[in-house]
Design a protein around this motif. Structure first.
Motif, PDB file in Angstrom:
ATOM      1  N   GLN A   1       0.521   7.831   3.377  1.00  0.00           N
ATOM      2  CA  GLN A   1       0.759   7.095   2.140  1.00  0.00           C
ATOM      3  C   GLN A   1       1.767   7.907   1.334  1.00  0.00           C
ATOM      4  OE1 GLN A   1       0.357   7.093  -1.274  1.00  0.00           O
ATOM      5  NE2 GLN A   1       0.514   4.879  -1.543  1.00  0.00           N
ATOM      6  N   GLU A   2       2.821   7.264   0.868  1.00  0.00           N
ATOM      7  CA  GLU A   2       3.986   7.990   0.362  1.00  0.00           C
ATOM      8  C   GLU A   2       3.700   8.896  -0.831  1.00  0.00           C
ATOM      9  OE1 GLU A   2       5.959   4.349  -2.198  1.00  0.00           O
ATOM     10  OE2 GLU A   2       6.297   4.455  -0.038  1.00  0.00           O
TER      11      GLU A   2
ATOM     12  N   GLU B   1       0.809  -1.223   0.000  1.00  0.00           N
ATOM     13  CA  GLU B   1       0.000   0.000   0.000  1.00  0.00           C
ATOM     14  C   GLU B   1       0.840   1.270   0.000  1.00  0.00           C
ATOM     15  OE1 GLU B   1      -3.215  -0.004  -0.397  1.00  0.00           O
ATOM     16  OE2 GLU B   1      -3.300  -2.203  -0.394  1.00  0.00           O
TER      17      GLU B   1
ATOM     18  N   VAL C   1       2.200   2.619   2.603  1.00  0.00           N
ATOM     19  CA  VAL C   1       1.841   3.354   3.814  1.00  0.00           C
ATOM     20  C   VAL C   1       2.949   3.192   4.842  1.00  0.00           C
ATOM     21  CG1 VAL C   1       0.199   3.520   5.723  1.00  0.00           C
ATOM     22  CG2 VAL C   1      -0.630   3.145   3.394  1.00  0.00           C
TER      23      VAL C   1
ATOM     24  N   SER D   1      -3.399  11.830   2.944  1.00  0.00           N
ATOM     25  CA  SER D   1      -3.508  10.637   3.783  1.00  0.00           C
ATOM     26  C   SER D   1      -2.889  10.826   5.164  1.00  0.00           C
ATOM     27  CB  SER D   1      -2.823   9.451   3.090  1.00  0.00           C
ATOM     28  OG  SER D   1      -1.418   9.687   2.978  1.00  0.00           O
TER      29      SER D   1
END
Length: 678
Positions: free
Chosen positions: A608-609, A574, A576, A614
């Motif tokens: 989240q990168e 994901e 994350v 996020s």
């Protein structure tokens, strides 16, 4: 492996004071009938003596008691009435809690100072000291200039509540401490008075506090530029209002250290001196890393004797600024002691320091850092724990645009003292964004040690008091300073300036940020290079000493192994990233009066990168105050969450309080706050 904090040397304990001492708890009356709880240590003498005041909300009967016993009895033993007072609405003081440094807190402080000066055991002269909150309001009360207040010692404090506190940095929302400190204060403000000290009315007092509590983050996020709210209590608005003599003390690993530089620059040189050591957010006599610790109490005694007893102690013959210059050191998250030396500056800005420009080279480069850049930033407020300081910066550097400058291997190195400045030519395709610059010391083996850093919210480039959108696609030049530092880059090392567009969780991501193009042709770095002066002389301080400690027991918990102080995990699928932080304020302790005090806190930051929306911060606190002999058992649980979308910050806060098994209070707040500049 990082060295353990347990290897740091501890201060010597003194009991052979010039005076015997007494201690009593008193209640200081305020106009309107409320009373503040105070603890007074006094020398046994028939002569009136000056009073020293430490005034803050952190509960003198338990939370700060171990620290208080290290210094207040010491001052009393040297001929001062040393007084510790809980702010209204906290500890065992009456009333309800307010905002940080609000007008009521400061008005109460003036009343306390005047009350102290009027006591028969007081000479009429008052000094004030404190660290962090107590250092803040020491400066703020000095700016109000109550007549008895003649001298101040302010440690790890700020003169600028907007741009040098826990709320904003370079005009950007501080994700890590805006949220974490608001959640901490929510838990702190919800704690009950102690019936041993507050008496039978403790329960009614507790309930009145709980009904009035409001999460401070609501107010802080409602003021995203430097408006009148932040100007209140910021003594930088008018330094001339301060007439008291000010000894300003900070540490290079404390976020407030630039205040020392500003105070010695702007206050009357006949009434100010500054000391900046290698320390974290701690009194510099406590022996907590990084050291070396100094004889801080002895040094402050010179200050008090000079200004409150009219004794010439030579303290005004010291350099205007005494600063620690760290020698180069490998990256680590804790150092029992740092290598380096003390230097003295006769003025600030110093004639020994010259800005030296370093021009960037190369072609324009796109800087679009993944949003988890910054996980290796370390703790915003280092307290001397094992995982506080930034680890090796190579991973962070790889997510940034880096510019390097060689240090002559045949030379003597480059010594800097002060605030580096960066000049950047940026092209931005979005109306908002931020830029973060980190100065690193790169060793021949490639390891990268963080020296200092700074940030700029691009909408604050024309001033912190306004939000000016970036014209999409436009190219502009921006400048900003990094935090002050004293450091030596040795021969053969490289100076690295790393520029990123993200720094989570320190800096909350901008909603529409997509990075920027940096043009080296219009960019550069100015380093405050210090030339060793012929007037340089060896400087030093006596070793630290304190009064006998309070006999607090810290029982080991055998239920589970201790969790990591800082733990980073990654969901690979994901993208994350999650940072868990245990702030380790104190854990479980048992006081000599029978109080069992337990607290536990955990902060989590996720992102989240590739998605700035996020970002989420969550803090949980549990506090238990228990007196088995009285069958008194209270428990406070709080949960605070901050998240965002493109238009709003969303905060959710919950408080649950129990007496025994009964829930006596429960409340949840949910609030959307428009993103105006953050």
């Amino acid at each position: 492996m990082s060295p353990s904090i347990r290897s740091a040397p501890r201060p010597a304990v003194r009991t052979d004071f010039p005076y015997e001492t007494t201690r009593e708890d008193v209640r200081i009356p305020l106009p309107g009938g409320l009373r503040l709880y105070a603890r007074v240590w006094r020398p046994v003498t028939d002569e009136p003596v000056p009073a020293l005041l430490e005034y803050l909300p952190y509960r003198l009967s338990d939370w700060t008691a171990p620290r208080d016993w290290q210094r207040h009895p010491w001052y009393a033993g040297h001929g001062y009435a040393s007084v510790r007072v809980d702010v209204r609405g906290h500890g065992n003081s009456e009333g309800v809690p307010g905002d940080e440094y609000d007008a009521t807190e400061l008005a109460d402080g003036v009343e306390v100072i005047n009350w102290l000066a009027a006591q028969p055991w007081c000479s009429g002269r008052v000094g004030m000291f404190g660290i962090s909150w107590g250092g803040f309001n020491s400066l703020q009360l000095a700016a109000l200039a109550p007549e008895p207040l003649k001298a101040v010692v302010t440690v790890c404090s700020t003169d600028d509540r907007y741009d040098n506190d826990v709320h904003y940095m370079g005009g950007s929302v501080l994700g890590v401490d805006m949220h974490a400190w608001a959640s901490t204060m929510l838990a702190f403000a919800s704690r009950p008075p102690d019936p041993v000290y507050a008496g039978e009315g403790w329960r009614d007092l507790w309930r009145s506090r709980l009904e009035s509590v409001e999460p401070l983050i609501h107010t802080w996020l409602a003021h995203q530029t430097r408006d009148a709210y932040w100007r209140h209590g910021s003594v930088c608005e008018d330094y001339t209002a301060i007439d008291a003599a000010v000894l300003a003390v900070g540490g290079w690993h404390d976020p407030y250290r630039d205040t020392v530089l500003r105070l010695v620059e702007h206050l009357d040189p006949a009434k100010v001196r500054g000391i900046i050591g290698p320390w974290s957010h701690q009194y510099p006599d406590r022996g907590l890393p990084p050291g070396p610790a100094i004889g801080f109490l002895q040094e402050t005694l010179r200050w008090w004797d000079q200004h409150l007893k009219d004794r010439d102690t030579g303290v005004l013959d010291e350099p205007l600024l005494r600063a620690w210059i760290s020698a180069s050191h490998p990256p680590a998250t804790v150092y029992p002691e740092l290598p380096g030396r003390w230097v003295g500056e006769p003025a600030w800005p110093s004639p020994n320091v010259t800005p030296v420009p370093y021009a960037f080279r190369g072609d324009p480069v796109l800087v679009d850092s993944p949003h988890h850049t910054g996980l290796d930033a370390g703790r915003f407020f280092p307290f001397g724990n094992d995982a506080d300081l930034p680890p090796d910066q190579r991973d962070e550097d790889a997510k940034s645009a880096s510019f390097e400058f060689a240090v002559d291997p045949e030379g003597s190195g480059i010594e800097i003292l002060g605030r580096p400045r960066v000049r950047l030519r940026l092209t931005v395709d979005a109306p908002a964004g931020q830029v973060i610059a980190r100065l690193c010391d790169v060793a021949p083996d490639g390891s990268s040690t963080l020296v200092t850093r700074g940030a700029l919210n691009l909408s604050a480039r024309e001033g912190r008091d306004r939000a000016v959108p970036w014209p999409e696609g436009a190219t502009e030049d921006v400048e900003f300073e990094l935090n002050g530092i004293g450091h030596t880059f040795p021969p053969g090392h490289r100076i690295r300036l790393a520029v990123s567009s993200a720094y989570w969780p320190w800096i909350w991501p901008q909603a529409a940020s997509a990075g920027f193009v940096l043009d080296p042709a219009g960019s550069g770095l100015d380093l405050p290079v210090r030339t060793r002066s012929a007037a340089d002389r060896p400087l030093g301080f006596p070793p630290p000493e304190q009064s006998a400690p309070l006999e607090v027991v810290y029982p080991e918990t055998a239920t589970a192994p201790p969790r990591p102080e800082r733990l980073v995990t990654r969901d690979v699928a994901e993208g994350v990233w999650r940072l868990e932080v245990d702030p380790r304020y104190g854990g479980t302790r048992v006081y000599p009066d029978g109080l069992e005090f337990t607290e536990d806190a955990l902060e989590t930051y996720t992102i989240q990168e590739s998605d700035p929306l996020s970002a989420k911060a969550v803090s949980r606190w549990t506090v238990r105050l228990h007196r088995p002999a009285l069958s008194w058992d209270t428990r406070i649980e709080t949960r605070s969450e901050t998240s965002c979308d493109a238009e709003h910050f969303t905060t959710v806060n919950e408080v649950v309080c129990r007496e025994g098994d009964e829930v006596v209070f429960r409340r949840t707040w949910e609030k959307d706050i428009p993103r105006t500049a953050g």
